[in-house]
Scaffold this motif. Structure first.
Motif, PDB file in Angstrom:
ATOM      1  N   ARG A  27       0.727  -0.714   0.259  1.00 15.97           N
ATOM      2  CA  ARG A  27       0.505  -0.080   0.006  1.00 15.97           C
ATOM      3  C   ARG A  27       0.425   1.247  -0.063  1.00 15.97           C
ATOM      4  N   SER A  30       1.083   4.570  -3.112  1.00 11.71           N
ATOM      5  CA  SER A  30      -0.408   3.562  -3.484  1.00 11.71           C
ATOM      6  C   SER A  30      -0.462   4.161  -5.265  1.00 11.71           C
ATOM      7  N   THR A  33       1.599   1.282  -6.629  1.00 10.32           N
ATOM      8  CA  THR A  33       1.253   0.411  -6.693  1.00 10.32           C
ATOM      9  C   THR A  33       0.198   0.001  -7.260  1.00 10.32           C
ATOM     10  N   GLU A  34      -0.713   0.853  -7.376  1.00 10.58           N
ATOM     11  CA  GLU A  34      -2.550   0.491  -8.050  1.00 10.58           C
ATOM     12  C   GLU A  34      -1.828   0.224  -9.727  1.00 10.58           C
ATOM     13  N   ARG A  35      -1.370   1.557 -10.138  1.00 11.88           N
ATOM     14  CA  ARG A  35      -0.757   1.164 -11.386  1.00 11.88           C
ATOM     15  C   ARG A  35      -0.062  -0.332 -11.572  1.00 11.88           C
ATOM     16  N   GLU A  38      -2.368  -3.147 -11.622  1.00  4.77           N
ATOM     17  CA  GLU A  38      -3.546  -3.052 -12.631  1.00  4.77           C
ATOM     18  C   GLU A  38      -2.712  -3.699 -13.603  1.00  4.77           C
ATOM     19  N   PHE A  58      -3.383  -7.058   0.121  1.00  4.49           N
ATOM     20  CA  PHE A  58      -2.571  -5.424   0.287  1.00  4.49           C
ATOM     21  C   PHE A  58      -1.545  -5.894   1.658  1.00  4.49           C
TER      22      PHE A  58
END
Length: 160
Positions: A27, A30, A33-35, A38, A58
């Motif tokens: 996290r 983020s 890390t969210e990309r 995806e 997570f």
């Protein structure tokens, strides 16, 4: 030496059909890390991993990735994808966290035999991180997912 079943160099077999995969995401940082997630999730689904066989968990940061990976390996996943981002700062903290994550994930892979795709970025700044998380330099999440599936397939062939 190549055999008939080996994919040619540069064209690895990425087949997730029937495989259970756990994606572990830090996290911390983020926005990056969210990309990565995806890209990894898209790659795994396009590679044949069924939605019901794809789990995402997570953890607080990159330091915690190895413990979560070890737990995932113990639960029978065929492959693990570890995603994180440790941006260099002004202290030695960067060195300790990035080395601990890398060494810990390598140890999990070697101790358990479960492939761990390494998608932990260690850039100097946020701009470099974003370039490697779906920007002009690609997406390390995609690369980590492909590597995990390729190694799971290789492990299956070697153990057949």
């Amino acid at each position: 030496m190549r055999t008939k079943s080996d994919a040619p160099p540069g064209d690895p077999a990425v087949d997730g059909a029937g495989r259970r995969v756990c994606v572990i995401v830090s996290r911390f940082n983020s926005a990056v890390t969210e990309r990565l997630l995806e890209g990894a999730a898209r790659t795994l689904v396009e590679g044949g991993v069924a939605a019901e066989h794809l789990d995402t968990v997570f953890v607080p940061g990159a330091w915690e990735l190895p413990l979560a990976a070890r737990e995932a390996a113990a639960r029978g996943y065929d492959a693990i994808v570890a995603l994180g981002c440790v941006i260099r700062g002004e202290t030695a903290h960067f060195d300790h966290v990035s080395r601990g994550a890398a060494d810990g994930l390598a140890r999990v892979q070697l101790d358990t035999g479960v492939p761990v795709g390494f998608g932990v970025l260690t850039p100097d700044n946020l701009e470099q991180a974003l370039a490697r998380a779906g920007g002009e330099l690609g997406n390390a999440g995609v690369d980590a997912a492909r590597a995990a599936l390729e190694m799971a397939a290789l492990r299956g062939r070697l153990n057949a």
